[in-house]
Design a protein around this motif. Structure first.
Motif, PDB file in Angstrom:
ATOM      1  N   PHE A   1      -5.505  -6.370 -14.461  1.00 15.70           N
ATOM      2  CA  PHE A   1      -5.239  -6.558 -13.028  1.00 15.70           C
ATOM      3  C   PHE A   1      -3.842  -6.013 -12.761  1.00 15.70           C
ATOM      4  O   PHE A   1      -2.894  -6.350 -13.465  1.00 15.70           O
ATOM      5  N   THR A   2      -3.722  -5.143 -11.736  1.00 17.83           N
ATOM      6  CA  THR A   2      -2.436  -4.515 -11.466  1.00 17.83           C
ATOM      7  C   THR A   2      -2.083  -4.656  -9.984  1.00 17.83           C
ATOM      8  O   THR A   2      -2.940  -4.491  -9.111  1.00 17.83           O
ATOM      9  N   VAL A   3      -0.811  -4.945  -9.727  1.00 17.45           N
ATOM     10  CA  VAL A   3      -0.300  -4.939  -8.353  1.00 17.45           C
ATOM     11  C   VAL A   3       0.867  -3.966  -8.314  1.00 17.45           C
ATOM     12  O   VAL A   3       1.821  -4.092  -9.083  1.00 17.45           O
ATOM     13  N   GLN A   4       0.760  -2.982  -7.411  1.00 15.19           N
ATOM     14  CA  GLN A   4       1.806  -1.967  -7.332  1.00 15.19           C
ATOM     15  C   GLN A   4       2.417  -2.005  -5.945  1.00 15.19           C
ATOM     16  O   GLN A   4       1.704  -1.978  -4.931  1.00 15.19           O
ATOM     17  N   ASP A   5       3.727  -2.107  -5.860  1.00 16.61           N
ATOM     18  CA  ASP A   5       4.369  -2.109  -4.542  1.00 16.61           C
ATOM     19  C   ASP A   5       5.323  -0.936  -4.432  1.00 16.61           C
ATOM     20  O   ASP A   5       5.546  -0.207  -5.390  1.00 16.61           O
ATOM     21  N   VAL A   6       5.887  -0.726  -3.282  1.00 12.59           N
ATOM     22  CA  VAL A   6       6.878   0.328  -3.074  1.00 12.59           C
ATOM     23  C   VAL A   6       8.190  -0.311  -2.648  1.00 12.59           C
ATOM     24  O   VAL A   6       8.923   0.221  -1.838  1.00 12.59           O
ATOM     25  N   GLY A   7       8.423  -1.502  -3.172  1.00 13.77           N
ATOM     26  CA  GLY A   7       9.581  -2.291  -2.748  1.00 13.77           C
ATOM     27  C   GLY A   7      10.862  -1.900  -3.458  1.00 13.77           C
ATOM     28  O   GLY A   7      11.051  -0.745  -3.848  1.00 13.77           O
ATOM     29  N   VAL A   8      11.731  -2.877  -3.618  1.00 14.20           N
ATOM     30  CA  VAL A   8      13.074  -2.609  -4.160  1.00 14.20           C
ATOM     31  C   VAL A   8      13.039  -2.144  -5.616  1.00 14.20           C
ATOM     32  O   VAL A   8      13.994  -1.542  -6.102  1.00 14.20           O
ATOM     33  N   GLY A   9      11.957  -2.453  -6.317  1.00 12.19           N
ATOM     34  CA  GLY A   9      11.849  -1.981  -7.697  1.00 12.19           C
ATOM     35  C   GLY A   9      12.583  -2.886  -8.690  1.00 12.19           C
ATOM     36  O   GLY A   9      13.073  -3.961  -8.322  1.00 12.19           O
ATOM     37  N   LEU A  10      12.642  -2.428  -9.932  1.00 11.74           N
ATOM     38  CA  LEU A  10      13.211  -3.267 -11.007  1.00 11.74           C
ATOM     39  C   LEU A  10      14.418  -2.572 -11.617  1.00 11.74           C
ATOM     40  O   LEU A  10      14.482  -1.354 -11.687  1.00 11.74           O
TER      41      LEU A  10
ATOM     42  N   ASP B   1      12.510  -5.375   3.161  1.00 11.01           N
ATOM     43  CA  ASP B   1      13.548  -4.558   3.788  1.00 11.01           C
ATOM     44  C   ASP B   1      13.217  -3.068   3.800  1.00 11.01           C
ATOM     45  O   ASP B   1      14.083  -2.248   4.083  1.00 11.01           O
ATOM     46  N   VAL B   2      11.976  -2.744   3.450  1.00 12.40           N
ATOM     47  CA  VAL B   2      11.616  -1.323   3.419  1.00 12.40           C
ATOM     48  C   VAL B   2      11.200  -0.884   4.820  1.00 12.40           C
ATOM     49  O   VAL B   2      10.266  -1.441   5.383  1.00 12.40           O
ATOM     50  N   ASP B   3      11.931   0.068   5.388  1.00  9.51           N
ATOM     51  CA  ASP B   3      11.596   0.553   6.724  1.00  9.51           C
ATOM     52  C   ASP B   3      11.280   2.045   6.712  1.00  9.51           C
ATOM     53  O   ASP B   3      10.680   2.571   7.633  1.00  9.51           O
ATOM     54  N   ASN B   4      11.738   2.707   5.691  1.00  4.72           N
ATOM     55  CA  ASN B   4      11.706   4.169   5.732  1.00  4.72           C
ATOM     56  C   ASN B   4      10.451   4.767   5.111  1.00  4.72           C
ATOM     57  O   ASN B   4      10.351   5.963   4.971  1.00  4.72           O
ATOM     58  N   ARG B   5       9.530   3.943   4.680  1.00  5.24           N
ATOM     59  CA  ARG B   5       8.303   4.486   4.122  1.00  5.24           C
ATOM     60  C   ARG B   5       7.157   3.508   4.410  1.00  5.24           C
ATOM     61  O   ARG B   5       7.398   2.355   4.782  1.00  5.24           O
ATOM     62  N   SER B   6       5.948   4.028   4.258  1.00  8.21           N
ATOM     63  CA  SER B   6       4.773   3.196   4.505  1.00  8.21           C
ATOM     64  C   SER B   6       4.751   2.054   3.500  1.00  8.21           C
ATOM     65  O   SER B   6       4.817   2.267   2.297  1.00  8.21           O
TER      66      SER B   6
ATOM     67  N   LEU C   1       2.557 -12.044  -3.562  1.00  6.32           N
ATOM     68  CA  LEU C   1       3.670 -12.488  -2.729  1.00  6.32           C
ATOM     69  C   LEU C   1       4.968 -11.833  -3.161  1.00  6.32           C
ATOM     70  O   LEU C   1       5.783 -11.425  -2.339  1.00  6.32           O
ATOM     71  N   ASN C   2       5.137 -11.726  -4.481  1.00 12.95           N
ATOM     72  CA  ASN C   2       6.335 -11.054  -4.984  1.00 12.95           C
ATOM     73  C   ASN C   2       6.392  -9.616  -4.469  1.00 12.95           C
ATOM     74  O   ASN C   2       7.438  -9.147  -4.019  1.00 12.95           O
ATOM     75  N   ALA C   3       5.230  -8.944  -4.506  1.00 12.53           N
ATOM     76  CA  ALA C   3       5.188  -7.549  -4.067  1.00 12.53           C
ATOM     77  C   ALA C   3       5.531  -7.468  -2.580  1.00 12.53           C
ATOM     78  O   ALA C   3       6.302  -6.613  -2.145  1.00 12.53           O
ATOM     79  N   SER C   4       4.953  -8.383  -1.819  1.00 17.90           N
ATOM     80  CA  SER C   4       5.196  -8.387  -0.378  1.00 17.90           C
ATOM     81  C   SER C   4       6.671  -8.625  -0.092  1.00 17.90           C
ATOM     82  O   SER C   4       7.273  -7.946   0.742  1.00 17.90           O
ATOM     83  N   GLU C   5       7.240  -9.574  -0.789  1.00 16.80           N
ATOM     84  CA  GLU C   5       8.647  -9.895  -0.535  1.00 16.80           C
ATOM     85  C   GLU C   5       9.564  -8.771  -0.976  1.00 16.80           C
ATOM     86  O   GLU C   5      10.621  -8.554  -0.389  1.00 16.80           O
ATOM     87  N   ALA C   6       9.135  -8.030  -2.017  1.00 14.03           N
ATOM     88  CA  ALA C   6       9.973  -6.935  -2.489  1.00 14.03           C
ATOM     89  C   ALA C   6      10.083  -5.829  -1.451  1.00 14.03           C
ATOM     90  O   ALA C   6      10.991  -5.009  -1.509  1.00 14.03           O
TER      91      ALA C   6
ATOM     92  N   GLN D   1      -0.670  -9.001   7.127  1.00 13.65           N
ATOM     93  CA  GLN D   1      -0.687  -8.241   8.382  1.00 13.65           C
ATOM     94  C   GLN D   1       0.544  -8.533   9.198  1.00 13.65           C
ATOM     95  O   GLN D   1       1.089  -7.662   9.867  1.00 13.65           O
ATOM     96  N   ARG D   2       0.976  -9.763   9.140  1.00  7.63           N
ATOM     97  CA  ARG D   2       2.176 -10.112   9.876  1.00  7.63           C
ATOM     98  C   ARG D   2       3.371  -9.331   9.338  1.00  7.63           C
ATOM     99  O   ARG D   2       4.259  -8.943  10.071  1.00  7.63           O
ATOM    100  N   SER D   3       3.356  -9.140   8.055  1.00  4.76           N
ATOM    101  CA  SER D   3       4.448  -8.356   7.476  1.00  4.76           C
ATOM    102  C   SER D   3       4.201  -6.863   7.656  1.00  4.76           C
ATOM    103  O   SER D   3       4.973  -6.045   7.167  1.00  4.76           O
ATOM    104  N   ARG D   4       3.075  -6.539   8.357  1.00  8.06           N
ATOM    105  CA  ARG D   4       2.701  -5.139   8.596  1.00  8.06           C
ATOM    106  C   ARG D   4       2.632  -4.339   7.295  1.00  8.06           C
ATOM    107  O   ARG D   4       3.295  -3.334   7.128  1.00  8.06           O
ATOM    108  N   LEU D   5       1.869  -4.909   6.388  1.00  4.54           N
ATOM    109  CA  LEU D   5       1.692  -4.250   5.100  1.00  4.54           C
ATOM    110  C   LEU D   5       0.307  -3.650   5.045  1.00  4.54           C
ATOM    111  O   LEU D   5      -0.627  -4.200   5.618  1.00  4.54           O
ATOM    112  N   MET D   6       0.198  -2.539   4.364  1.00  7.20           N
ATOM    113  CA  MET D   6      -1.109  -1.953   4.094  1.00  7.20           C
ATOM    114  C   MET D   6      -1.538  -2.441   2.735  1.00  7.20           C
ATOM    115  O   MET D   6      -0.751  -2.400   1.792  1.00  7.20           O
ATOM    116  N   LEU D   7      -2.744  -2.881   2.646  1.00 12.52           N
ATOM    117  CA  LEU D   7      -3.242  -3.334   1.355  1.00 12.52           C
ATOM    118  C   LEU D   7      -4.367  -2.390   0.934  1.00 12.52           C
ATOM    119  O   LEU D   7      -5.335  -2.244   1.673  1.00 12.52           O
ATOM    120  N   ARG D   8      -4.172  -1.759  -0.190  1.00 14.10           N
ATOM    121  CA  ARG D   8      -5.213  -0.859  -0.664  1.00 14.10           C
ATOM    122  C   ARG D   8      -5.868  -1.519  -1.872  1.00 14.10           C
ATOM    123  O   ARG D   8      -5.182  -1.874  -2.829  1.00 14.10           O
TER     124      ARG D   8
END
Lengths: 121, 1161
Positions: free
Chosen positions: B1065-1074, B1043-1048, B1035-1040, B1002-1009
């Motif tokens: 078990f799957t974790v999907q983020d919208v971060g910097v990617g691979l 720097d994302v500001d332009n999308r949810s 944590l990796n997903a959160s850190e990725a 929440q501090r990182s203002r992330l939505m967790l679905r």
């Protein structure tokens, strides 16, 4: 070098050092004797005969610097070269300040060893 | 944190923290756990004008009002001890020296172990609130004024500094002045000029010291006449004891003053008369003590009047005469018979002279002895003449003729044969005319019979002549003479002759008469008072009863004197009255008591007995003056009323209500049985003014004020007041009402009241009011407010408290667009995501969101909402929003410090790990190098030492193996093959990890679905190791996405079946990617894209999964971000926990130590 070969005592709890270092020292022309602990060295007859002490810092029981203190308090002056596997930058200047000739980091080269010994003899 | 805050200010985190706190628009301070302040923000410094350096430690205390400091420190200490948030109030000095009230709110900040690291304090200005409170209090003083007009007394109110602010109606009417004139009493002629200055001085003294004002002075009445008044002033204090007003009453005491004056004058006159008598005169008390000597007598004795005290008879009387004098005097004092003794008195020059001393009792009109009047006549010459006569040495006649008094002699039968020349000169007669019984011609006809009678009896008995009679002087004027004569006897005792003298006592007689007149005057005054009056000595012995008294009682003065008057007191009242009278005399207080007195005709009537003591200059009581006033008629009407009430009471006792009544003055005179039962008091305990005992102490003042006001104005009385309830030994709220009973002229006769227990109602009302107030106040204090949001119409309603938070103008319509316009641009998406969730049917929503205010500042809001359906079945979101900016800012600062600390810990553990690895590897390496060197030298020798070389090479090999063993041991530590296998519910394990991470996300203002499959089969494995991997991937997903500001920014966590036998078990983020090229390197040790990482996390995670017979992989998303997943075989059915071996548990503990390190790898 000298009439009687100078005696170097090596005090280290690590066996590979105790095996390898005296051979090298002998090759370099010194007499060498090894001890596995500071207590063993102090109990031996070699204390008075030793011209130079190569001393490990971290040992079970008495540590290298503790042995140095003990010798100082017995008013026995032997030049000391410390050797250690711990890369603590702060240790070296402290030991030099307390009167050590040199402090070598394991693994040390032959040149480093010779440099230190040159400072003693 | 401790370390960081107290070290030098170079630390960037610290600088950031200070910058933030300094920017906050509040007075903020921070203190060490023990209370020493170690930081104040810029606002604080600017407000107080004290620098950071000056405020630290205990320096801030200089800005606290000295009066408030002790209590503040005590409170602060108790807060520190309690470790709980708290509040204090004190006045804080502004830079310009003005003190204003502040509330000091303080909260502890704790570390994870619960230890207090710091106290955060905020000072808020509450001066206006405090001032309003004070105004209110001061105003209550003013309400007296409204009562004042109703009070039938002369009342004025002044400011604390003594200026009259208002006076009541009676005051203006009585004095016939305007308020302005009253205000300037110190300068106009309202107060008599003779008293003005002393009054002003006394008033100033009272105003300065706060002591009661009490003066007697003359004040001009409306008709212009100055009358005596007693003015008394009392200060009205506020709660803090400060005087807010003075309350001054004026009482007309002119009549009393006049009576006192008359009395004093009367006594003074008496003294003047005595003093002016031309003889030697003194007065004595009834018991014989010398009271006063007149001037001639003082001159004779050569004494000043001041020396009279302690003056004894022995000092003046010749020792030879003393026993005789004392005996005669004692006899006279006890019997009241006039005293007449001849003795010698010592003159100022030490010479004794003979005196005839006569003392007459002075009686008041009732025959009581009020004192003794003593006349001393110098008879020295006479005595000498008598002595000469007796000695016979001198020519009798010549002696007799020369003595300065009239003298005579008679035959034994009384025939006058001689009078001296003086006698003849006085009477103007010749000896021939006098001889025989001719002398009787000059005796006043009124006195003649008595004189002759006395003379005859003396002749018959031979007793000495001693009588008084008027004798006519030659010019026809009669003067009083004392006739003294003695018989001369022969040896056989027969009377042969009589010798006598006549002494002029006219002057004495005159003064006697004057004395009597004076006493009569006093009596006259008292007798003319149209009431029964009396006076007593200081011991209560009645000395005087006036004529009216005696007439009423049908007693003579003698009968009533002393304690005789008590006979007319009604037997039922006698004891009480006498007890009261004794007590009053003992204390010297005014008498005011009622008792029945019997009239001459045997009828008893009620009288009011009043008496006051008269004191001398020393303050000793000299006399009591009292009056009795007939109050029979009043009593009788009282009694009639009471009788009436008795009937009424019987009636009221049957009414099932708690009833009471009171007199028109407000004294309770009746409480019904039900009221007594309720309160558990007896009637005696609560009658009169004692009814306040029934009330809760905090309610007494307010209630008494209200009651006073009602009995003054006649307004209906109604209060809600906590009343003692005997049954539960506690106070309960009751409504007490009363109405006045009026007579035909509208005067209040009585009050009748009821008491109704309203406790339960009151309590419910109170609770309701309190809970509403709590909510409003709580929200205000919390900086929070509520809202509702119709999802179908997007209708938004804000409570009042929300407007200031959003900086919307009060009560303006709120729309989604207005709300969105306030949002931080980065968070707009978050809000719409939340709305979407709500529309999808998620009922509980909780998130944090930022506002960007018009001035560019950021507000942090925490929103909690609950979706409900309204009556029409439409979705409505109801929730609360709290402004958590302050908390967030400090948390953020704290969080930064914490993550910094964590990074350092990570580095430190890494360092320790590296050092340990280095140490382990350095030892064999050292051996290898040394051996190799030795071998080289041995081979290089001439001849080569082959055996030695072989030995060194062998050792080199051995040390090489040893080093490689160290490495493989290290790897096995990370890629442990053995683990504690147990059944693991992956959903549950995932939820636990998410719960752990929630605040961080929440501090990182992330939505967790979170999409967890319902029917997920369990897997077999080490729960803690698996959770470690889940944590790592999240944590990796959160850190990725940092720097994302332009999308949810959101993370999707999914669990699902993977084929028949596996679970994924799957974790999907919208971060910097691979980077697709580096896909496989991801899982290599020491590969990392992070600054702080070591690149071990994924490598170790993969090792763990593989040891669980599973797979771990990564995929780039179609859109932004990456997906990490692992798959594990499902647990065989019916398998429980498997104990691997003893080694398992040992490794498990080793792993636990590693876990915390790994989290950050």
């Amino acid at each position: 070098m000298k009439n009687k070969r100078s005696l170097i005592s090596v005090v280290d709890d690590d066996e590979s050092i105790r095996e390898s270092l005296p051979d090298l020292l002998r090759e370099l022309g010194f007499a060498a004797h090894t001890f596995s602990s500071g207590e063993e060295f102090l109990a031996s007859d070699y204390v008075d005969q030793t011209n130079c002490l190569i001393l490990d810092i971290a040992m079970p029981g008495m540590s290298g610097p503790e042995l140095q203190c003990e010798l100082t308090s017995r008013r026995i002056t032997i030049p000391i070269i410390f050797i250690t596997a711990q890369r603590d930058e702060a240790v070296r200047p402290r030991l030099l300040k307390l009167g050590a000739v040199e402090c070598l980091l394991k693994p040390f080269s032959e040149a480093d060893l010779l440099g230190a010994l040159d400072a003693v003899f | 944190m401790l370390l960081v805050l107290s070290t030098a200010r170079k630390d960037p985190v610290e600088d950031e923290f200070s910058r933030v706190v300094n920017a906050l628009p509040g007075l903020i301070w921070i203190a060490l756990p023990k209370g020493n302040v170690d930081f104040v923000n810029r606002y604080w410094c600017e407000y107080t004008g004290i620098g950071m350096g000056g405020a630290c430690g205990v320096g801030w205390q200089t800005a606290i009002h000295p009066k408030d400091l002790p209590e503040l420190l005590e409170r602060w200490q108790s807060i520190i001890v309690s470790g709980e948030p708290g509040e204090m109030e004190a006045r804080l000095r502004r830079f310009d020296g003005e003190y204003r009230w502040f509330v000091f709110a303080v909260n502890p900040m704790r570390d994870e172990a619960g230890q207090i690291l710091r106290w955060y304090g905020l000072n808020s200005d509450i001066e206006d609130r405090m001032r309003a409170k004070e105004d209110l209090h001061a105003h209550q003083g003013g309400s007296f004024l409204s009562i004042g007009d109703g009070i039938p007394a002369l009342i004025s109110f002044t400011s604390p500094t003594g200026e009259i602010e208002s006076v009541n109606r009676h005051y203006l009417e009585y004095f016939g002045i305007t308020l302005d004139e009253a205000k300037s009493w110190g300068t106009n002629d309202m107060v008599h000029p003779a008293h003005r200055q002393t009054t002003i001085d006394s008033w100033r003294r009272s105003v300065q010291t706060g002591k009661t004002f009490d003066v007697e002075h003359r004040v001009r009445r409306a008709d212009g006449v100055y009358r005596w008044f007693q003015s008394r002033g009392l200060p009205l204090n506020d709660v803090d004891g400060r005087i807010v007003s003075w309350f001054v009453t004026a009482t007309d005491i002119d009549d009393r003053k006049l009576a006192e004056e008359a009395l004093r004058n009367s006594e003074r006159n008496f003294r003047q008369i005595v003093d002016s008598i031309p003889g030697l005169v003194c007065t004595m008390t009834p018991t014989g003590e010398v009271e006063q000597l007149n001037r001639p007598l003082l001159e004779y004795f050569g004494k000043a009047s001041a020396e009279l005290k302690g003056w004894k008879m022995t000092d003046a009387v010749h020792p030879e005469d003393l026993p005789r004098v004392v005996a005669a005097f004692t006899d006279s004092v006890t019997t009241g018979i006039p005293y007449d003794v001849e003795h010698r008195c010592r003159r100022f020059d030490g010479i004794y002279r003979w005196f005839q001393v006569r003392a007459l009792p002075v009686q008041n009109s009732d025959g009581q002895i009020a004192g003794w009047y003593v006349l001393l006549t110098d008879i020295e010459d006479l005595k000498q003449a008598e002595e000469s006569l007796e000695s016979g040495e001198l020519d009798l006649r010549s002696v007799i003729n020369t003595i300065p008094m009239t003298a005579w002699s008679t035959e034994a039968d009384g025939y006058c044969d001689f009078v001296n020349q003086r006698w003849l000169d006085y009477s103007g007669l010749s000896l021939e005319q006098v001889r025989g019984w001719g002398w009787s011609a000059v005796i006043h006809p009124d006195d003649l019979a008595d004189l002759v009678g006395h003379w005859q009896s003396c002749l018959a008995s031979g007793a000495s002549v001693n009588t008084e009679a008027r004798m006519r002087r030659f010019d026809g004027v009669y003067r009083w003479f004392l006739f003294l004569g003695n018989a001369l006897r022969d040896e056989s005792g027969d009377i042969v002759k009589w010798f006598g003298t006549n002494v002029d006592i006219e002057d004495r007689k005159e003064s006697d008469e004057a004395l009597r007149t004076s006493a009569r005057n006093l009596d006259l005054i008292i007798n003319t008072i149209p009431m029964l009056a009396w006076s007593t000595g200081p011991d209560g012995f009645v000395e005087f009863l006036n004529k009216r008294w005696l007439d009423y009682a049908g007693m003579s003065a003698e009968e009533g004197a002393g304690w005789g008057w008590a006979a007319v007191i009604h037997p039922e009242d006698a004891k009480g009255l006498l007890d009261y009278w004794q007590a009053a005399m003992a204390s010297g207080t005014d008498v005011d008591v009622e008792a029945r007195m019997r009239r001459f005709d045997g009828v008893y009537r009620w009288f009011l007995f009043r008496a006051s003591p008269l004191r001398d200059e020393m303050g000793n009581i000299v006399k009591w003056y009292g009056t009795n006033v007939d109050i029979e008629d009043r009593k009788r009407s009282d009694e009639a009323l009471r009788a009436n009430e008795r009937n009424l009471r019987q009636l009221t006792e049957t009414i099932p209500e708690m009833l009471w009544s009171a007199t028109s003055e407000g004294a309770i005179d009746y409480c019904s049985g039900r009221l007594l039962d309720y309160t558990g008091f007896t009637p005696d305990e609560i009658m009169g003014a004692n009814w306040t005992k029934l009330l809760h102490p905090d309610d007494v003042d307010r209630t008494a004020r209200e009651w006073m006001s009602c009995i003054t104005t006649g307004a209906p009385y109604r209060v809600e007041v906590r009343t003692f309830h005997a049954a539960d030994r506690n106070y309960r709220w009751c409504e007490t009402k009363a109405l006045p009973l009026l007579d035909q002229e509208g005067r209040i006769l009585k009050w009748h009241g009821t008491v109704v227990d309203t406790h339960d109602r009151k309590r419910i009302e109170e609770e309701l009011r309190r809970s509403e107030a709590f909510l409003a106040e709580g929200q205000r204090l919390n900086l929070s407010g509520s809202f509702s949001w119709r999802l179908d119409t997007d209708e938004v309603v804000f409570t009042d408290q929300l407007y200031p938070i959003f900086e919307f103008e009060h009560r303006t319509p709120v729309t989604l667009e207005r709300v969105a316009s306030r949002l931080h641009p980065e968070d707009v998406q978050l809000m719409y995501d939340k709305i979407a969730l709500a529309r999808e049917g998620q009922s509980d929503i909780s998130y944090e969101i930022r506002l960007r205010m018009s001035n560019g500042s950021i507000k942090y809001l925490r929103a909690v909402a609950h979706a409900t359906r309204d009556q029409e079945g439409q979705m409505e979101l109801v929730g609360a929003i709290q402004d958590v900016t302050e908390r967030r800012v400090s948390e953020e600062a704290l969080g930064k410090v914490r993550s910094e600390l964590a990074r350092m810990a990570r580095v430190a553990s890494l360092g320790a790990l590296t050092a340990s690895i280095a140490h382990e590897v350095s030892q064999p390496l050292s051996g290898i190098i040394t051996n190799a060197n030795t071998g080289l030298r041995m081979l290089g020798a001439v001849p080569p030492n082959v055996d030695g070389t072989l030995e060194t090479v062998r050792r080199t090999l051995r040390d090489g193996n040893r080093a490689s063993e160290v490495i493989s041991k290290l790897r096995s530590l990370f890629t442990k093959k053995d683990f504690t296998a147990e059944i693991v519910d992956l959903n549950e394990a995932t939820r636990e990890v998410i719960a752990l991470l929630m605040s961080e996300l929440q501090r990182s203002r992330l939505m967790l679905r979170i999409q967890l499959a319902d029917d997920l089969p369990p897997v077999m494995g080490d729960r803690i190791q698996l959770q470690q991997i889940i944590l790592n991937l999240l944590l990796n997903a959160s850190e990725a996405m940092t720097d994302v500001d332009n999308r949810s920014r959101h993370i999707v966590v999914t669990t699902e079946r993977d084929g028949v036998d596996s679970v994924r078990f799957t974790v999907q983020d919208v971060g910097v990617g691979l980077d697709p090229q580096n896909m496989e390197q991801l899982f290599d040790a020491f590969y990392t894209t992070k600054n702080g990482g070591m690149g071990m996390g994924l490598s170790v995670s993969r090792s763990i999964i593989e040891s669980h017979h599973g797979r771990l992989w990564a995929l780039p998303n179609d859109g932004p971000g990456a997906t990490f997943a692992f798959s594990l075989p499902r647990a065989p059915e019916g398998v429980g926990v498997i104990e691997d071996d003893d080694l398992g548990s040992i490794q498990r503990s080793a792993l636990n130590t590693m876990r915390s390190v790994m989290r950050d790898l």
